[in-house]
Design a protein around this motif. Structure first.
Motif, mmCIF file in Angstrom:
data_model
loop_
_atom_site.group_PDB
_atom_site.id
_atom_site.type_symbol
_atom_site.label_atom_id
_atom_site.label_comp_id
_atom_site.label_asym_id
_atom_site.label_seq_id
_atom_site.Cartn_x
_atom_site.Cartn_y
_atom_site.Cartn_z
ATOM 1 N N THR B 33 0.828 -1.203 0.000
ATOM 2 C CA THR B 33 0.000 0.000 0.000
ATOM 3 C C THR B 33 0.865 1.258 0.000
ATOM 4 O O THR B 33 0.524 2.243 -0.658
ATOM 5 N N ALA B 34 1.986 1.229 0.737
ATOM 6 C CA ALA B 34 2.824 2.421 0.812
ATOM 7 C C ALA B 34 3.365 2.798 -0.567
ATOM 8 O O ALA B 34 3.365 3.970 -0.945
ATOM 9 N N TRP B 37 0.569 4.154 -2.651
ATOM 10 C CA TRP B 37 0.181 5.488 -2.202
ATOM 11 C C TRP B 37 1.185 6.532 -2.689
ATOM 12 O O TRP B 37 0.806 7.625 -3.131
ATOM 13 N N ARG B 65 -6.823 -1.533 -6.298
ATOM 14 C CA ARG B 65 -6.372 -0.882 -5.065
ATOM 15 C C ARG B 65 -5.861 0.518 -5.373
ATOM 16 O O ARG B 65 -6.086 1.455 -4.602
#
Lengths: 468, 174
Positions: B33-34, B37, B65
């Motif tokens: 996710t990092a 992002w 996602r």
């Protein structure tokens, strides 16, 4: 262990743990917070999280929720030392020990390691359910960034509490577990100590009430009950009037006990050890792994309650066979035949299998040592030298995949030997526990008695299906 | 204490989850996710991580996602074009914004016009069509309108114009 969570929840937690490289303790904390195993108030971590993010918003001058998301997701801020290096001395919302937020009289504060945990919780809340709540939570963070004070933090924490309650409702079916534990508490009627026959007695009661839980499942509940019983005793004392003031620091102690319960299983659980044994030389066959997993699944009962371990291995398997047969609606022996436990593995046969596994693991350990220590190593006693030489010679006698390739063999054992050592140790402890049991009562006799008990319970519980 | 059974159930589930997460390690090598992002919140002209770009293109789950992260930070977004297009002028609504593409005339390229009364003007636009994404920085608004020349000499701008005319194109205003 079974029940209480779904795959999505396990995946959500694993993703956060992996991305941040969380320690076992921090993973256990996060799992507890998500499940709600936090006392006296299960929403306290969310209160802390909201205040921590408000303090960070002040420190960094966050313009909006996006800036806070960036902080929460940054793996470079996953550890206490990095947080300290980045934020110590950068503003008024922080002191040497960690972030602070003025809140009425005493204010709110946490430590750098507390902040690291809370950011892991923030990542969980943001990313759970494959990011389906990401936009909503980011919107709440917008509100917090707009006014990073105690009031906004309180309102954010209420939103988080509702959010996590909904998550638990969707992904953590705790009600059946709670019912079973309530039944166990009722069965033991205030007792904290229990025997192997209590476990069997409780299971029989549940079977005759029509619930038909697996014997293994029931035994797993007793594993948890035993681990938690000391804590429960402490809680009961705390609940008595006047004790709250008298017992100083009780909240911290309670939290520490709960933390131990989640994390204090051995540094690496035996199940995980088995799963992570590398592919390569066939140190353990699939069947040997399955056997070990079966014998060690009720840790620590394989050391302390060999009778329950044997019952689960022998009759637990019969019951799984029954349940599978009913699910499939056919295949293999019929119900009546299965309920008679004719195919249950006898305790002497199981003991034989355990000692076979122990001998095999010891043999593998000797080979691991021989591969680690060079043949020409100095300072070895003649006895040790002979043993290593014998182990080296033994390699050639093993007809298993990978044992004929010296490089692969050395690499495979180097990756596996810590796990091997633990597994050999635990298998040895089970073997000794079973030997101790056999000294009190012949295993044949114990098995024959138990078979009558289980067969009767199965026959009664599955009577309708057996005659259908 | 009436809470005992509940607490035992919670401890039981937490311990079971610990075991499960020992076993549930993700070996798919998908971007975390990092990383996603960082890609979603990058500056329009900033450097990109090609491995992340490839994963978004090649793996539908990663793309999903990524879109969730974009939507979470977007001032407005439209997953799919809903408005009709009459060929000469493409016009569509994205949240409180109206996007219009004014056709080229003799000496001027096509013009993308964004209008809105929203308090916060977007700083970038990202269009997604199939496995293709284009991100462009947006200039400040003048009189409530943001104007971007879709210059054929600037490949990204020209491509953005073509993508926005397709009704299947997703739009994120960041």
């Amino acid at each position: 262990m079974t029940g209480g969570y779904d795959e999505a929840c396990a995946a959500d937690l694993a993703a956060v743990a992996e991305g941040r490289d969380l320690s076992r303790e921090d993973r256990a904390w996060l799992a507890r917070v998500v499940v709600g195993a936090v006392r006296p108030n299960r929403d306290k971590p969310l209160w802390d999280l909201a205040h921590a993010l408000a303090a960070l918003a002040r420190l960094t001058g966050a313009r909006d929720g996006r800036d806070l998301v960036t902080l929460a997701l940054d793996p470079g801020l996953a550890r206490a030392d990095r947080l300290e290096a980045r934020f110590a001395g950068t503003g008024t919302a922080v002191d040497a020990r960690g972030p602070i937020l003025p809140d009425g009289g005493t204010g709110w504060r946490t430590t750098w390691s507390g902040l690291a945990r809370l950011l892991a919780l923030a990542e969980f809340v943001l990313t759970a359910e494959d990011l389906s709540q990401f936009a909503a939570v980011t919107g709440w963070l917008d509100d917090l960034a707009a006014a990073p004070d105690a009031e906004s933090a309180a309102s954010f924490s209420r939103r988080l509490a509702r959010h996590l309650a909904a998550y638990r409702h969707a992904h953590l079916p705790l009600a059946p577990l709670e019912r079973r534990f309530r039944a166990i508490l009722g069965f033991l009627d205030g007792r904290r100590a229990f025997t192997d026959d209590d476990i069997l007695g409780f299971w029989r009661g549940q079977m005759s009430e029509g619930d038909r839980p697996g014997f293994r499942t029931v035994a797993e509940h007793f594993v948890t009950f035993e681990a938690a019983s000391a804590l429960l005793g402490g809680l009961a004392e705390l609940a008595s009037p006047a004790s709250l003031d008298a017992v100083e620091g009780w909240e911290e102690r309670l939290d520490a006990s709960l933390a131990d319960l989640a994390a204090a299983e051995p540094a690496e659980t035996l199940a995980a050890l088995l799963a992570t044994l590398p592919d390569g030389p066939k140190i353990l066959t699939g069947a040997e792994r399955d056997d070990l997993a079966e014998f060690l699944r009720l840790e620590p009962f394989h050391r302390t309650r060999p009778l329950t371990t044997l019952r689960a291995a022998s009759f637990g398997r019969v019951q799984s066979g029954l349940a599978n047969r009913l699910r499939r609606g056919g295949g293999g022996a019929d119900i009546a035949e299965r309920t008679a436990c004719a195919e249950a593995e006898t305790y002497p046969a199981l003991a034989e299998r355990v000692s076979g596994l122990t001998a095999h693991l010891d043999r593998m350990l000797r080979i691991a040592a021989a591969l680690r220590v060079p043949a020409e190593a100095e300072g070895l006693s003649p006895k040790a030298r002979d043993a290593l030489a014998a182990a080296r010679a033994d390699i050639r006698r093993i007809r298993r995949a990978g044992f004929d390739d010296p490089d692969r063999l050395a690499a495979g054992f180097a990756a596996a030997d810590a796990a091997l050592l633990r597994l050999a140790e635990e298998a040895g402890r089970l073997a000794r526990a079973i030997a101790g049991l056999a000294r009190q009562r012949p295993l044949e006799l114990a098995f024959a008695t138990d078979r009558d008990v289980f067969a009767e319970a199965f026959a009664e519980a599955y009577a309708a299906e057996a005659t259908a | 204490m009436t809470d005992e059974a509940r607490l035992l159930a919670e401890i039981h589930a937490a311990r079971a989850l610990m075991r499960a997460s020992d076993l549930a390690r993700d070996t798919s090598r998908r971007p975390g996710t990092a990383e996603l992002w960082a890609h979603a919140s990058r500056e329009p002209s900033g450097p990109v991580d090609l491995a992340v770009v490839r994963a978004i293109r090649g793996d539908p789950a990663t793309a999903r996602r990524y879109r969730a992260l974009l939507a979470g930070q977007a001032i407005a977004h439209a997953p799919l074009a809903a408005a009709a297009s009459d060929g000469a002028v493409a016009s569509r609504r994205v949240g409180p914004f109206i996007l219009e593409i004014l056709p080229a005339d003799d000496d001027a390229p096509p013009l993308l016009v964004l209008r809105s009364s929203a308090a916060r003007p977007p700083r970038a636009i990202e269009a997604m069509l199939g496995d293709e994404t284009v991100r462009l920085a947006l200039p400040p608004a003048i009189d409530g309108a943001i104007l971007v020349a879709l210059d054929p000499g600037v490949p990204e701008a020209a491509r953005l114009g073509e993508m926005l005319r397709d009704r299947a194109c997703a739009v994120f205003l960041l």
